[in-house]
Design a protein around this motif. Sequence first.
Motif, PDB file in Angstrom:
ATOM      1  N   ARG A 178      -4.419 -14.345  -3.978  1.00  9.50           N
ATOM      2  CA  ARG A 178      -3.250 -13.480  -3.811  1.00  9.50           C
ATOM      3  C   ARG A 178      -3.495 -12.066  -4.333  1.00  9.50           C
ATOM      4  NH1 ARG A 178      -1.100 -18.758  -4.702  1.00  9.50           N
ATOM      5  NH2 ARG A 178       0.646 -19.265  -3.291  1.00  9.50           N
ATOM      6  N   SER A 179      -3.967 -11.939  -5.546  1.00  7.86           N
ATOM      7  CA  SER A 179      -4.227 -10.608  -6.126  1.00  7.86           C
ATOM      8  C   SER A 179      -5.602 -10.141  -5.663  1.00  7.86           C
ATOM      9  CB  SER A 179      -4.136 -10.655  -7.655  1.00  7.86           C
ATOM     10  OG  SER A 179      -2.806 -10.870  -8.060  1.00  7.86           O
ATOM     11  N   SER A 180      -5.651  -9.721  -4.423  1.00  7.53           N
ATOM     12  CA  SER A 180      -6.917  -9.458  -3.740  1.00  7.53           C
ATOM     13  C   SER A 180      -7.527  -8.127  -4.147  1.00  7.53           C
ATOM     14  CB  SER A 180      -6.681  -9.453  -2.222  1.00  7.53           C
ATOM     15  OG  SER A 180      -5.838  -8.352  -1.871  1.00  7.53           O
ATOM     16  N   ALA A 181      -8.785  -7.959  -3.789  1.00  5.98           N
ATOM     17  CA  ALA A 181      -9.467  -6.686  -4.009  1.00  5.98           C
ATOM     18  C   ALA A 181      -8.781  -5.572  -3.235  1.00  5.98           C
ATOM     19  CB  ALA A 181     -10.933  -6.816  -3.590  1.00  5.98           C
ATOM     20  N   GLU A 182      -8.299  -5.888  -2.045  1.00  3.33           N
ATOM     21  CA  GLU A 182      -7.633  -4.877  -1.222  1.00  3.33           C
ATOM     22  C   GLU A 182      -6.327  -4.414  -1.869  1.00  3.33           C
ATOM     23  OE1 GLU A 182      -8.787  -7.799  -0.123  1.00  3.33           O
ATOM     24  OE2 GLU A 182     -10.563  -7.063   0.938  1.00  3.33           O
ATOM     25  N   LEU A 183      -5.608  -5.349  -2.495  1.00  5.09           N
ATOM     26  CA  LEU A 183      -4.381  -4.977  -3.199  1.00  5.09           C
ATOM     27  C   LEU A 183      -4.707  -4.096  -4.403  1.00  5.09           C
ATOM     28  CD1 LEU A 183      -1.333  -5.205  -3.546  1.00  5.09           C
ATOM     29  CD2 LEU A 183      -1.681  -7.376  -4.755  1.00  5.09           C
ATOM     30  N   ALA A 184      -5.774  -4.420  -5.113  1.00  3.30           N
ATOM     31  CA  ALA A 184      -6.213  -3.607  -6.250  1.00  3.30           C
ATOM     32  C   ALA A 184      -6.574  -2.204  -5.800  1.00  3.30           C
ATOM     33  CB  ALA A 184      -7.404  -4.273  -6.936  1.00  3.30           C
ATOM     34  N   SER A 203      -6.334   1.837   2.812  1.00  2.67           N
ATOM     35  CA  SER A 203      -6.360   0.410   2.478  1.00  2.67           C
ATOM     36  C   SER A 203      -5.103  -0.267   3.025  1.00  2.67           C
ATOM     37  CB  SER A 203      -6.446   0.214   0.966  1.00  2.67           C
ATOM     38  OG  SER A 203      -5.401   0.907   0.302  1.00  2.67           O
ATOM     39  N   ARG A 204      -5.255  -1.483   3.508  1.00  3.60           N
ATOM     40  CA  ARG A 204      -4.131  -2.234   4.068  1.00  3.60           C
ATOM     41  C   ARG A 204      -4.205  -3.692   3.616  1.00  3.60           C
ATOM     42  NH1 ARG A 204      -2.470   2.049   5.537  1.00  3.60           N
ATOM     43  NH2 ARG A 204      -1.353   2.573   7.464  1.00  3.60           N
ATOM     44  N   PRO A 205      -3.788  -3.973   2.380  1.00  2.00           N
ATOM     45  CA  PRO A 205      -3.864  -5.354   1.906  1.00  2.00           C
ATOM     46  C   PRO A 205      -2.862  -6.243   2.615  1.00  2.00           C
ATOM     47  CG  PRO A 205      -2.611  -4.031   0.369  1.00  2.00           C
ATOM     48  CD  PRO A 205      -3.156  -3.085   1.397  1.00  2.00           C
TER      49      PRO A 205
END
Length: 405
Positions: free
Chosen positions: A346-352, A377-379
């Motif tokens: 859930r807490s992805s690299a893309e979200l970071a 970026s598009r998480p």
Amino acid sequence: MSLKPVKVALIGSGNISYTYLNTLSSGFHIIDLVGCSDLVPERSKARAETFGIRQMTTEEILNDPEIEIVVNVTEIFNHTKITKAILEAGKHAYSEKSAGCAYDETLANVQLAESKGLLFGCAPDIYMGAAYQTARKLMDDGWIGEPIAAQSWCYRGYGMNTQADVPPPGFPFGKKGTTITYDMAGYYINALVALLGPVARAAGFARSVEKHTNDNVRHPQYLQSVDTSGGASAMMATLEFENGTYGSLMLTCDGFNPEIPRVEIYGTQGTLTIPDPNCFGGYGLDVYLTRIGNQDKFKMPFSHAFGDLDPAAPTKSGKPEPCHNSWRGIAVVDMAYALRRGRPHRSSAELALHTVEIVSAIEENSQNNPGAYTIRSRPQRPAALRPGMFGPLHVMEAAIDNIGV
């Protein structure tokens, strides 16, 4: 079929390490907490003794072939460097917020993790808690209709008028990563992305007070000048979400206590008032719903577990610990399940990366290019936890493991 627990270690045994170690040692089946390290051996020794784990050096953690996930809870301005070392050692990395203080450096770590087939994630994971999962379910079930706008702000002071040891003597206050933007933006951005999806464009302004006098009579540097020219201490941003919702984000650390945190979502059929995204919910931090045709605010029961624990309960260390009653670190539990299940975490690299890009865009472009910035970026919106999973820890744990159930 029972899954093999994932061995986890932690680098950085300062203040916030308590809540991570407390969560990761609480009995999650998927987690085998091994040890912790710190540049100051006395700190890691104290943490290791408190939680019954090994005191280790950072080199021992990185060289241990059995440790699979390493949690980086060093100072924010060291996150990029330490995370890179973790990934280069062939280990999955989970960083305290934020993942870095510059977009390019954070992107390099995201690409490094991808090239090595490693998982990389970042705090905050408060959006996985009871309050924000409840708010998400209310939104997904249509209680406020179509979301139109979101409002979020955090007004606080960073120790100049309050605590005797914040900032401690010698701490580089004012450097990027020590002011409010990279410290607090992630709480609000992660919460909003979990509710609304990713941000498509951002515009705004950011500034710093170049010189600040320490007005705290209890601080050893009382009345001395503090240089705050390195990082923004106030930010006002407008966010356009990919789903068409408009949002605002205001952050400042130039104020004083009490802190004012606020998140509200306005829809065509109702409004959600959601508590401080620095907390998991409960003990006065509740979700309120206002529906069309009724001006009253209704306190909504939590649909999900992982609310804050009793704030009056004593700590295991026997002294005050920041956020000691929270579930910080459950995203590490989720990462461990993702590793064993072969699914996204859930807490992805893309979200970071998303958080760092938004903050960097506003801080660096507000003076030179004050127009709207298109976020690259598009998480994915993090998957919701399974509702109704209250009770013993193994039941709550199943809410994290089950995606799409």
